[in-house]
Design a protein around this motif. Structure first.
Motif, short mmCIF file in Angstrom:
data_model
loop_
_atom_site.label_atom_id
_atom_site.label_comp_id
_atom_site.label_asym_id
_atom_site.label_seq_id
_atom_site.Cartn_x
_atom_site.Cartn_y
_atom_site.Cartn_z
N GLN A 44 36.22 22.59 47.20
CA GLN A 44 35.14 22.81 46.25
C GLN A 44 34.88 24.31 46.05
N LEU A 45 34.97 25.08 47.13
CA LEU A 45 34.80 26.53 47.02
C LEU A 45 35.91 27.14 46.18
N ARG A 46 37.13 26.68 46.38
CA ARG A 46 38.25 27.20 45.59
C ARG A 46 38.08 26.88 44.11
N GLN A 47 37.65 25.67 43.81
CA GLN A 47 37.43 25.30 42.42
C GLN A 47 36.31 26.13 41.79
N LYS A 48 35.27 26.41 42.57
CA LYS A 48 34.18 27.23 42.06
C LYS A 48 34.66 28.64 41.74
N ARG A 61 34.89 30.48 38.02
CA ARG A 61 34.24 31.77 37.76
C ARG A 61 35.26 32.80 37.25
N ALA A 62 36.44 32.81 37.86
CA ALA A 62 37.47 33.74 37.40
C ALA A 62 37.92 33.41 35.98
N GLN A 83 36.37 45.20 33.88
CA GLN A 83 37.60 45.10 34.67
C GLN A 83 37.29 44.96 36.15
N LEU A 84 36.25 45.66 36.62
CA LEU A 84 35.89 45.57 38.03
C LEU A 84 35.44 44.16 38.39
N ALA A 85 34.60 43.55 37.54
CA ALA A 85 34.14 42.18 37.81
C ALA A 85 35.30 41.19 37.76
N LEU A 86 36.21 41.40 36.82
CA LEU A 86 37.36 40.51 36.71
C LEU A 86 38.28 40.64 37.91
N ARG A 87 38.54 41.87 38.34
CA ARG A 87 39.39 42.07 39.52
C ARG A 87 38.76 41.48 40.78
N ALA A 130 36.73 38.90 40.89
CA ALA A 130 36.84 37.44 40.81
C ALA A 130 38.25 36.98 41.12
N LEU A 131 39.25 37.72 40.63
CA LEU A 131 40.63 37.35 40.93
C LEU A 131 40.96 37.56 42.41
#
Length: 221
Positions: free
Chosen positions: A177-181, A185-186, A210-214, A216-217
């Motif tokens: 469930q954590l992985r799916q969350k 988000r990513a 870009q910082l937020a995206l990185r 999340a990834l």
């Protein structure tokens, strides 16, 4: 609430197919346990230098019967999987008019992904689960009539093993469930970042996005 109560949302035909397949799987698992118990008199007769023919015939008969029932259960599992997928598609079609137009385009991915994968649940996931639960139980119950002390020891050893498996299952579910969350988000950040490219370029500041995206990834790993 019954274990099979979520099946009430499926059409009657799909629900009956799943219950029928489950019945054959239970029978196959019980015969598997009985075939294992049939080894006991065969081994005892062998070491006591007695005739092993009756025990061998019993073991052979139970093995052939279990193989036949297991084959039928496997076929019923495939049919139940097809019925399950058809039932899910039918329910999706009924709810289609209630969905907004923006979300109707996601149904194709839903059918290709989870709905299509659900076809393998009865045959490839449900059958091994039933076997793993029913067969050892049959062996332990049968041993109570042969060697009660050994059966009691196995039953007591089953309790901590069951607790460990239950904890591991809950832990795996929480991690999934954590992985799916994190994946959702990513994906949302990636979609937002792609949609706002024109605005970001005109503003000349893409660092924060870009910082937020990185980040999340990075959380995906």
């Amino acid at each position: 609430m019954s274990v099979l109560s979520p099946l009430r949302h499926l059409p009657d035909q799909a629900r009956r197919a799943l219950r029928g397949a489950l019945g054959w799987m239970l029978l196959a698992a019980m015969l598997d346990g009985l075939a294992g118990l049939a080894l006991v008199p065969l081994i005892l007769a062998w070491f006591d230098q007695q005739s092993v023919q009756p025990s061998a015939l019993l073991l052979l008969g139970l093995t052939l019967l279990q193989a036949l029932v297991s084959y039928v259960a496997q076929r019923r599992g495939y049919l139940a999987g097809a019925g399950l997928a058809a039932g899910l598609v039918s329910q999706m079609v009924q709810h289609l008019p209630r969905l907004p137009l923006a979300r109707q385009g996601q149904l194709e991915d839903l059918v290709r992904g989870p709905v299509f994968n659900s076809m393998g649940i009865p045959a490839h996931l449900l059958a091994p689960l039933v076997t793993a639960l029913v067969t050892p139980t049959m062996v332990v119950l049968g041993l109570f009539f042969i060697e009660p002390r050994l059966a009691l020891a196995l039953a007591l050893a089953y309790l901590p093993l069951f607790a460990l498996l239950r904890w591991a299952g809950r832990r795996s579910l929480a991690l999934e469930q954590l992985r799916q969350k994190v994946d959702r988000r990513a994906g949302q950040l990636l979609q937002t970042f792609a949609q706002q490219q024109a605005l970001i370029r005109s503003a000349g500041d893409a660092g924060q996005g870009q910082l937020a995206l990185r980040q999340a990834l990075h959380e995906q790993h």
